[in-house]
Design an enzyme around this catalytic site. Structure first.
Site, PDB file in Angstrom:
ATOM      1  N   HIS A   6       2.428  -6.394   6.191  1.00 51.10           N
ATOM      2  CA  HIS A   6       1.482  -5.265   6.210  1.00 51.10           C
ATOM      3  C   HIS A   6       1.179  -4.935   7.860  1.00 51.10           C
ATOM      4  CE1 HIS A   6      -1.369  -2.296   5.295  1.00 51.10           C
ATOM      5  NE2 HIS A   6      -2.447  -2.967   5.724  1.00 51.10           N
ATOM      6  N   ASN A  41       0.712  -1.232  -0.113  1.00 50.81           N
ATOM      7  CA  ASN A  41       0.025  -0.021   0.049  1.00 50.81           C
ATOM      8  C   ASN A  41       0.775   1.199  -0.034  1.00 50.81           C
ATOM      9  OD1 ASN A  41       0.437  -0.966   2.773  1.00 50.81           O
ATOM     10  ND2 ASN A  41      -0.452   1.018   3.337  1.00 50.81           N
ATOM     11  N   HIS A  42       2.108   1.161   0.223  1.00 51.78           N
ATOM     12  CA  HIS A  42       2.939   2.303   0.401  1.00 51.78           C
ATOM     13  C   HIS A  42       3.553   2.566  -1.093  1.00 51.78           C
ATOM     14  CE1 HIS A  42       3.225   3.727   4.612  1.00 51.78           C
ATOM     15  NE2 HIS A  42       2.575   2.640   4.729  1.00 51.78           N
ATOM     16  N   HIS A  52      -0.138  -8.449  -0.165  1.00 50.60           N
ATOM     17  CA  HIS A  52       0.615  -7.461   0.919  1.00 50.60           C
ATOM     18  C   HIS A  52      -0.211  -7.306   2.281  1.00 50.60           C
ATOM     19  CE1 HIS A  52       2.738  -4.594   2.839  1.00 50.60           C
ATOM     20  NE2 HIS A  52       1.529  -3.713   2.914  1.00 50.60           N
TER      21      HIS A  52
END
Length: 304
Positions: free
Chosen positions: A245, A121-122, A170
């Protein structure tokens, strides 16, 4: 991108392993842009649901902790000594996101069939604009370079299947996921939306006290219970879900009677958590073992 150029970049990046942790590696802007463009092309040629074979070593979040990434390679073997699958979150929070992502992209270009990178997500502009990567790019280069990374990140694959039995991503499962073809058919390039399948693959979390689907304290996506993991594995004839995560104290943590495992590979995360980092090795028989990197204050002892 020619092989000699990639080799020079890798050599520059790994020669600091004999230096004090935190030493910067200053690649040129041109070299970094070439890495972004060449790796982007490879990501788009490969499927959004990668199909990889054991033996393979799997790693979770790195978050710019470059010296820890180098130590993990020292223990697991620098490519091509081993095959690798990374589960995302390469940038933000740590001090050396640029070195981290550049080495990973360079290895992807050099060993495209043996070295795999999933999206976390980053690896999305709306997140890494806030949590450090944008500022690092701007301080050391310029905003234009950050945009080159955004174009690259928008093409990263989002899941991998190891020998058709271990599904890796992730974040986690999604209530919208009924067929693995849905992952294969997700569009690229794309930003990560705030809802839907792609969002959940990046941002959902297992919840011990949850049955079915629950609210997520992060304010986005869902939590899912052990029942949903069992149901999903049974439906798709899978053995294990492997995800990252979340910081976990020992670097890895099982859930749902060992049907799901969380791997986190940034020890002493942000200098604030006394967590270990871990790497999961999957052998030819799909047996999983874990290598643990202790936090720095425990002398970085690496144990099996």
């Amino acid at each position: 991108m020619d092989t000699a150029a990639v080799d020079r970049i890798i050599e520059k990046l790994i020669e600091v392993r004999s230096s004090n942790p935190g030493k910067l590696v200053q690649l040129s802007e041109s070299e970094i842009k070439q890495l972004c463009v060449a790796s982007r092309d490879i990501f788009l040629k490969q499927p959004n649901l990668l199909e990889s074979e054991a033996p393979i070593k799997t790693r979770g979040d790195i978050h710019g902790q470059y010296s820890d990434l180098l130590r993990l390679f020292e223990y697991g073997g620098f490519p091509p000594e081993a095959n690798y699958l990374f589960l995302g979150d390469y940038v933000d929070r740590g001090r050396q996101s640029l070195e981290t992502i550049c080495l990973l992209l360079a290895y992807k270009i050099k060993y495209p069939e043996n070295f795999f990178l999933l999206r976390g997500n980053h690896e999305c502009a709306s997140i890494n604009r806030i949590y450090g990567f944008y500022d690092e790019c701007k301080r050391r280069f310029n905003v234009k370079l950050w945009k080159s990374f955004t174009d690259c990140f928008n093409c990263l694959p989002v899941a991998a299947l190891i020998d058709e039995k271990i599904l890796c991503m992730h974040g986690g499962l999604s209530p919208d996921l009924s067929s693995l073809d849905q992952i294969r058919n997700l569009p690229r390039p794309t930003a990560i939306p705030d809802t839907g399948l792609l969002c959940d693959l990046q941002r959902s979390d297992p919840g011990k006290d949850v049955k079915g689907w629950g609210m997520n304290d992060r304010g986005v996506s869902y939590t899912f219970g052990p029942d949903k993991v069992s149901e999903f594995l049974s439906k798709h004839d899978l053995d294990l879900v492997c995800r990252a995560h979340q910081v976990v104290e020992d670097g890895y943590e099982f859930f749902a009677e060992s049907e799901l495992v969380t791997i986190f590979s940034a020890p002493n995360y942000c200098g604030e958590f006394d967590n270990a980092g871990a790497m999961m090795s999957v052998d030819e028989n799909l047996l999983c073992s874990f290598q643990i990197l202790k936090p720095a204050e425990k002398k970085n002892k690496f144990v099996m």
